[in-house]
Design a protein around this motif. Structure first.
Motif, short mmCIF file in Angstrom:
data_model
loop_
_atom_site.label_atom_id
_atom_site.label_comp_id
_atom_site.label_asym_id
_atom_site.label_seq_id
_atom_site.Cartn_x
_atom_site.Cartn_y
_atom_site.Cartn_z
N ARG A 266 0.83 -1.20 0.00
CA ARG A 266 0.00 0.00 0.00
C ARG A 266 0.86 1.26 0.00
O ARG A 266 0.58 2.22 -0.72
N LEU A 267 1.89 1.23 0.83
CA LEU A 267 2.77 2.40 0.88
C LEU A 267 3.44 2.62 -0.48
O LEU A 267 3.58 3.76 -0.96
N ALA A 268 3.87 1.52 -1.12
CA ALA A 268 4.52 1.62 -2.43
C ALA A 268 3.58 2.17 -3.48
O ALA A 268 4.01 2.82 -4.45
N ALA A 269 2.27 1.92 -3.30
CA ALA A 269 1.27 2.41 -4.25
C ALA A 269 0.81 3.82 -3.92
O ALA A 269 -0.11 4.35 -4.57
N GLY A 270 1.43 4.42 -2.92
CA GLY A 270 1.06 5.78 -2.55
C GLY A 270 -0.17 5.86 -1.67
O GLY A 270 -0.72 6.95 -1.45
N GLU A 271 -0.59 4.72 -1.15
CA GLU A 271 -1.76 4.70 -0.27
C GLU A 271 -1.30 4.71 1.19
O GLU A 271 -0.12 4.56 1.50
N SER A 272 -2.26 4.89 2.09
CA SER A 272 -1.92 4.81 3.52
C SER A 272 -1.69 3.35 3.90
O SER A 272 -2.33 2.45 3.37
#
Length: 731
Positions: A266-272
């Motif tokens: 998720r972090l890598a996808a720019g999400e929280s």
């Protein structure tokens, strides 16, 4: 019936069974096992002086624990006569004088062991620890050493307090409840009501338990009469996983590994991310080292040790991820292994990642198995007391308490075996049956100069006296406690840090029975006199004891006034308020690796790992009957539960008798014989059998790292056909 309707009610008495909390809403607040505990305590059968005149100790020793329990209530103080091998009556004054004689003849205070059962009241426990510390010892072995010590140790290291962080009504607000290593249907049945209620309101109940237990699958709620009189029952567990014995830490580590993958994706996808980073940054310490440990733990190791598939672990992780508020609860299936402290801390790690402390419907919940075992520890029954507690006690009574750590239960038994113990006093309990390595435990107790048992009923411990032995008959929870200032009540603490008043109503069976508090005060006065403490005044008015408790233990200010609060009062919990009494003042992640082996001291293959457990007709060492209907066992206790495929591979068949032998490295043969094979839904390589019958298999010096708790849930064993059957097969 009058007793049962006042159990767990305001101004009634607290159940003498488990430590589950009271909801103060139900029409009746007791379970089947609680009803048994009250009924057995209220028996009119008597073990009086005539009984002991007829039965020698040697003869009674050959009887079963079931037989001993059924004989009834102890009524008179008794002294063991080694020449006749019988217990004989003794007056209370002479009993106290004999105890004082032995204690005063000791070379130093640490030659005395003060054992405590979880059923002792707050008042009796506090008085007991005061006596010991005025004597100069911290030798307070207790039943907690053998059950939840890992919970207290692990939680203190992680969150700064050794108790659970939730309250009973948190179960009504949880989205998911993860149940690890416990069988509420037998050990704390009122918990099933809370689980069922939570499930009915949409909470996911996720169970990790080696055996498939009926009570964790479906439950007919006694508060719903239609379910009791019909076949209707509600589901409990929405998901049920059966890890290997000792595999829970690996299962939780696998859940975290799966959740960490999602978090990073998720972090890598720019999400929280998944984790509560605000909570982690503000309130915790050690996250980097912990996540590195997770990365360094392979799925191969997780799957092999847990006994679960990667898919099962990921499924459990997904349920956790979908829940906003999660309770993690556990019992002795977690705490009786070598790596139990690390397992408790691993469960805590999971909760810390998601900030599951300090909010409604979430937190950590170790479920104590014995009423007031948590209260005993709060009152100072602790071989490693906190400095602040000793300072408060010393300042209040103007003395210097002993500072060196005392003995836990295993250490006490080893000291007895070394002939270093002159006096053993047991405030309740049944040490001979509860402790591991039964022959060595009994030998240890018999080496003492004097054994003193403060008891309600006859048990195994009375039949292994020291060179001299006393049995002192005490009142039970259900009975009226009349002292110099009138009827007294006592207090107990449940698993949720609620303190309840408890007042019995039954008429004692004999005038010679005395309360635990009165007996402890009598011993203390005989040994120490009354110059520093007016022991008899305290025994005559328990309000005075509570005033001293209020002055020495945090959370008990205005103790006597608080006892009038209907339903009890809450002691509070610093960690639940996000105040962490650790050296860093933050919650600590634990980066321990998974154990390389449950048995690192063994250099041989282990065919089976055995756990000891209770039957349904049993509470701790008290045997009410010979049935275990939830597991389909009737009229017998010497059985061993085994996976059907394991039984087939061995060439054995259902109902055959086998011998079970421990694999250990100290040259001692530990073997029990004639146990009937019962096929059961249990993972391959795992076995289960009842205690105390299988306690002889648990090595005394096999105990948890940093907890000292016997490893009763991970005993390395092998099976052989019992000799008679083996001979038949050869023929």
């Amino acid at each position: 019936m009058r007793n049962l309707m006042r159990m767990n009610k305001a101004r009634g008495f607290d159940c003498p069974g488990c430590a589950w909390g009271d909801d103060n809403k139900s029409t009746f607040s007791f379970c089947e096992n609680g009803a048994k505990a009250v009924t057995w305590e209220a028996t009119r059968r008597m073990v009086d002086t005539d009984f002991f005149a007829k039965h020698s100790v040697t003869t009674l020793y050959t009887q079963s624990d079931y037989f001993l329990e059924y004989q009834g209530r102890l009524t008179h103080p008794l002294r063991y006569n080694a020449e006749t091998d019988h217990y004989e009556p003794i007056s209370w004054d002479d009993a106290f004088a004999l105890i004082a004689q032995h204690i005063k003849a000791m070379d130093h205070p640490d030659q005395m062991e003060l054992y405590t059962s979880g059923r002792a009241s707050n008042e009796a426990s506090w008085l007991y620890q005061l006596f010991g510390r005025l004597m100069g010892t911290n030798n307070f072995p207790d039943c907690s050493n053998m059950c939840h010590e890992a919970s207290g140790t692990g939680l203190k290291r992680s969150i700064g307090v050794g108790k659970g962080t939730i309250r009973l009504d948190d179960f009504d607000h949880a989205d998911a409840i993860f149940v690890f290593g416990q069988n509420p249907g037998t050990n704390h049945p009122r918990m099933l009501h809370s689980l069922r209620h939570a499930a009915d309101h949409g909470a996911k109940i996720v169970t990790f338990n080696t055996l498939r237990e009926r009570g964790l699958e479906r439950f007919a709620d006694p508060q719903k009469p239609l379910e009791v009189v019909t076949s209707r029952a509600g589901n409990i567990s929405s998901s049920y996983y059966q890890p290997n014995l000792g595999g829970d830490m690996a299962a939780v580590r696998g859940m975290v590994k799966s959740l960490l993958e999602t978090h990073r994706a998720r972090l890598a996808a720019g999400e929280s991310g998944l984790f509560d980073q605000t909570f982690i940054n503000a309130k915790t310490n050690g996250i980097e080292a912990y996540l590195e440990a997770v990365d360094n733990t392979s799925w191969m190791q997780i799957v092999a040790q847990s006994g679960l598939t990667q898919a099962q672990i990921r499924e459990a992780a997904a349920i956790y991820q979908s829940a906003d508020r999660v309770i993690c609860t556990w019992a002795m299936g977690i705490t009786q292994h070598k790596h139990s402290v690390d397992t408790v801390r691993e469960i805590t790690n999971l909760q810390l990642l998601f900030g599951q402390l300090g909010k409604k419907g979430a937190g950590l919940c170790p479920v104590r198995g014995h009423s007031n075992v948590q209260g005993n520890r709060t009152m100072g029954i602790d071989e490693k007391p906190a400095k602040a507690f000793l300072d408060a006690l010393g300042n209040h009574f103007n003395f210097e308490p002993p500072r060196a750590a005392g003995h836990n239960t295993v250490e006490a038994l080893n000291a007895m075996l070394r002939d270093e113990v002159k006096v053993l006093i047991a405030l309740g309990g049944n040490l001979a049956a509860a402790a591991p390595d039964s022959p060595r435990t009994e030998e240890a107790m018999s080496r003492c100069g004097l054994t003193v048992h403060i008891s309600t009923k006859l048990n195994r411990s009375h039949l292994v006296p020291g060179h001299e032995g006393l049995i002192l008959p005490t009142l039970g929870r259900t009975e009226r406690d009349l002292q110099a200032t009138g009827n007294q009540f006592i207090t107990v603490e449940d698993s949720f840090s609620m303190v309840h008043a408890s007042e019995g109503i039954g008429i004692p069976l004999a005038e010679t029975q005395r309360s635990e508090t009165w007996i402890v005060a009598g011993i203390a006065e005989a040994v120490l006199g009354d110059e520093k403490v007016k022991w008899r005044e305290l025994a005559g008015d328990y309000n005075l004891i509570r005033e001293h408790i209020a002055a020495t233990i945090p959370g008990f200010a205005d103790f006597n006034a608080k006892c009038d609060i209907p339903g009890g009062f809450y002691l509070g919990n610093a960690a639940a308020e996000l105040r962490f009494n650790t050296p860093s003042q933050k919650a600590e992640f634990n980066a321990s690796a998974l154990p390389t082996s449950l048995f690192p001291n063994l250099d041989q293959d282990v065919p089976f790992t055995l756990q000891t457990l209770r039957s349904h007709d049993q509470y701790n060492t008290t045997i009410y009957g010979l049935d275990d209907r939830y597991r389909g066992v009737f009229g017998q206790r010497e059985v061993v539960f085994i996976n059907p495929d394991d039984m087939a591979d061995l060439g054995f068949t259902e109902g055959q008798n086998v011998d079970i032998e421990t694999l250990w490295n100290d040259g001692i043969t530990r073997r029990v014989s004639g146990f009937k094979l019962v096929p059961y839904n249990i993972p391959r390589g795992n076995l289960a059998a009842y205690y105390p019958e299988t306690n002889p298999l648990v090595p005394l010096n096999s105990f948890g790292d940093d907890s000292g708790t016997p490893t009763s849930k991970s005993v390395p064993v092998k099976l052989e056909l019992s000799e008679a059957l083996a001979d038949q097969r050869i023929a």
